[in-house]
Design an enzyme around this catalytic site. Structure first.
Site, PDB file in Angstrom:
ATOM      1  CD  GLU A   1      -2.925   1.150   0.159  1.00 16.37           C
ATOM      2  OE1 GLU A   1      -2.744   1.888  -0.832  1.00 16.37           O
ATOM      3  OE2 GLU A   1      -3.907   0.400   0.287  1.00 16.37           O
TER       4      GLU A   1
ATOM      5  CG  ASP B   1      -1.137   4.745  -1.177  1.00 18.99           C
ATOM      6  OD1 ASP B   1      -1.732   4.256  -2.150  1.00 18.99           O
ATOM      7  OD2 ASP B   1      -1.504   4.578   0.004  1.00 18.99           O
TER       8      ASP B   1
ATOM      9  CB  SER C   1      -5.147   0.923  -2.987  1.00 23.81           C
ATOM     10  OG  SER C   1      -5.788   0.416  -1.840  1.00 23.81           O
TER      11      SER C   1
END
Length: 654
Positions: free
Chosen positions: A320, A324, A571
């Site tokens: 994650e 990002d 995401s």
């Protein structure tokens, strides 16, 4: 005679206006929570702190205030409030404070024993048990938890009728919000439990909110092909249908080069420990896709002991954060990116813990955080963060993207409405919040749907649709997912994502439809009515629809644990759309204009600045889900960004 009549009228008026001495029930508890036992009455002269939560002012005007500074036709568009103006607007009224103070003083509590909190929302005092019981017409008892921890509580309490409207609640009374100490034989008892939900009146599972960053959490991105060869991907757009890179996104969404880094502009990414980035992964990604950023790091804000841990390294821990930051930092470069690393390695953290850190008043607003859901600091567990809870002290960036989400049914409506109102207040200050809409179509995290009879989660093959939160909050920008059609180019229309993941979307079971999206949603129902009844989703046509917008969420190339892999999920979509809005803010800052803040009203008023997505669906719960179609739909929202059109729109606005 005339004077006598006037005096008599005045006397009658004073009698009517005089406060009633009649007491009324304020709160009542029907049962003792599991694990607690009533043991004994308290001694009359025992002393305890009492806190009275005062009714907030103007909460009914919250959306009006937000729309004043956010709707493109408003004369006050862009005139964002200061933190003090927000605090003052929602602080308890003078009438409320005086009424409650007068009641306390008339009941024998000396005025000097009463103090008002810095947030203005509480009156604090210390009382004896006898005073408390007389004040609230109740009886206090000592309760003991199965781990031996004591707690003071009553089963119900009363306040004068004229005071009731001015008091939200009082502690200690009926609430069992004690911060439990850990069992002696447990370091971090994150026990797997059954899956109760807020649906059908079922109690929610405790601790759900603060485990959002746990490895294996269903809201994290999904891993595809690993150890891929990226040779030649840098500037080659012919393979974007199979491998998404920053250049693919620039071409898809007409993202121009960013030439400046205005100190008034900023972009924030929120991560929840133990999720963490690896600098070596950022360097590997930058070396191949943004060479001048090698060794660049985000600004690191550690909230409640947040740490960029490197002990555990795998996709479950790094996927994650790597995703990002690699895309956010590359797309907005040279604009600085702030990483809000939230929660320690033991306790974790929730969205509320993050909001506390950027707005100290939220720590106590509406009773404060829920210790059964939110992390408690100082952390009571061995090895946890022993510093004080971060209430304020961290600045909110102009755009904040979060790639995590709950199911709406994971939490109580009160918990969600309290948090949602905070997003509105921060929107009034000029901050844009984006949240990913989910990866399981109309189902919830992990593909869970809701049994219509029991309210429990099932295996996802049937049942009611399970919307996400905060995606259903009307005061954030909910971002769904699209994909380039197989064999298509970056110049052709995308479709709703149907590879590995399905764009989360649907209708809230908690929040009413906001005014800014009413026309778009009603048009969807009029022209494309879904083939499902109330047994599947909230078909009242009166609740919040989501997502608002979308961005590509398939086949992202990321550097992860020293190699390149493909990942999928909203995401990826949220930080991509957030990057576009950060670039819009940069252009506004360069000509002396403020941030765009809460963007939803402007986007719904001008949907042509987005690329409408008209194909694909978001299957789940044993159904095809909803279908992307012309205009807004509960699959891809209004569509994907056209950065040049967004710039044109927002540069013309005040």
């Amino acid at each position: 005679m005339r004077c006598s009549l006037i005096a008599l009228a005045a006397l009658a008026a004073s009698v009517v206006a005089a406060p009633s001495g009649r007491y009324v029930l304020h709160e009542k508890r029907d049962h003792t929570p599991q694990g607690w036992w009533k043991t004994s009455e308290l001694q009359a002269n025992d002393r305890m702190p009492m806190k009275i939560a005062l009714t907030q002012s103007n909460m009914d005007k919250l959306e009006d205030y937000l729309m004043e500074v956010s709707h493109p036709t408003s004369e006050k568009y862009g005139q964002h409030w200061t933190a003090k103006q927000v605090a003052d607007a929602f602080a308890p009224s003078k009438e409320t404070v005086d009424t409650v103070r007068d009641w306390l003083v008339s009941s024998g509590i000396e005025a000097e024993r009463i103090s008002q909190s810095q947030s203005l929302g509480w009156l604090n005092l210390e009382v004896s048990v006898a005073e408390a019981e007389a004040l609230l017409k109740t009886k206090y008892h000592k309760y003991v938890h199965k781990n031996g921890q004591p707690h003071v509580s009553c089963t119900e309490y009363h306040v004068p009728e004229h005071v009731k409207q001015h008091v939200d609640f009082i502690t200690p009374t009926v609430h069992f919000d004690a911060k439990l100490s850990p069992p002696k034989d447990k370091v971090n008892p994150k026990i797997k439990r059954s899956a109760p939900t807020a649906a059908a009146g079922t109690n929610v599972s405790p601790g759900k909110a603060k485990t959002i960053g746990s490895p294996g959490s269903a809201s994290l991105p999904k891993l595809g092909a690993a150890d891929i060869n990226i040779f030649g991907f840098g500037a080659d757009l012919s393979t974007c249908d199979e491998f998404i890179t920053p250049d693919c996104l620039r071409a898809l969404y007409k993202i121009p080069p960013v030439l400046t880094s205005n100190p008034k502009n900023s972009y924030g990414i929120v991560e929840y420990t133990p999720q963490a980035f690896l600098q070596s992964d950022l360097n590997l990604f930058f070396a191949n896709f943004s060479k001048f950023q090698v060794q660049k790091t985000p600004i690191f804000d550690s909230i409640d002991g947040g740490v960029d841990q490197t002990t555990d390294q795998s996709f479950d821990y790094n996927g994650e954060s790597d995703l990002d930051l690699e895309y956010a930092m590359t797309l907005v470069n040279p604009i600085k990116v702030t990483l809000y690393q939230t929660g320690d390695l033991v306790e974790g953290a929730s969205f509320n813990n993050f909001l506390d850190a950027i707005d100290g008043s939220y720590c106590t607003f509406d009773g404060g955080d829920d210790p059964t859901q939110d992390a408690v600091y100082p952390d009571p567990y061995p090895g946890g963060y022993k510093g004080p809870e971060n209430c304020g002290g961290f600045a909110a960036t102009k755009v904040i993207s979060t790639s995590y989400a709950y199911n709406e049914a994971d939490l109580t409506p009160f918990y969600e409405m309290r948090q949602c109102n905070e997003y509105a207040k921060l929107g009034m200050l000029g901050t844009t919040f984006l949240y990913s809409s989910g990866d399981y179509g109309v189902a919830g995290n992990g593909g869970q749907c809701i049994d219509p009879t029991t309210g429990q989660y099932n295996n996802g093959t049937s049942g009611k649709f399970n919307p996400s939160f905060p995606g259903t909050c009307p005061y954030i920008l909910s971002v769904g997912a699209t994909q380039i059609k197989p064999g298509a180019s970056v110049t052709q229309p995308e479709e709703a994502c149907e590879t590995v993941i399905f764009s989360g979307g649907g209708f809230s079971n908690v929040f009413p439809m906001p005014s800014y999206q009413a026309a778009a949603v009603q048009e969807f129902f009029a022209n494309h009515p879904p083939p499902y009844g109330a047994d599947r989703y909230n078909n009242s046509r009166m609740t919040r629809g989501f997502p608002d917008v979308s961005a590509n969420g398939a086949n992202y190339v990321i550097a992860i644990d020293g190699t390149f892999s493909l990942v999928y999920g909203t995401s990826a979509s949220s930080p991509t759309f957030g990057s576009v809005l950060t670039i819009v803010n940069e252009a506004r800052a360069d000509i002396g204009k403020g941030s765009i803040g809460f963007v939803n009203p402007a986007l719904y008023a001008h949907p042509s600045v987005l690329n409408d997505i008209t194909s694909g669906g978001n299957m789940g719960c044993g159904t095809p889900g909803f279908t992307a179609t012309t205009g807004w739909d509960p699959v891809t929202g209004l569509g994907t960004p056209n950065t040049l059109k967004l710039l044109e729109l927002f540069l013309l606005l005040p």
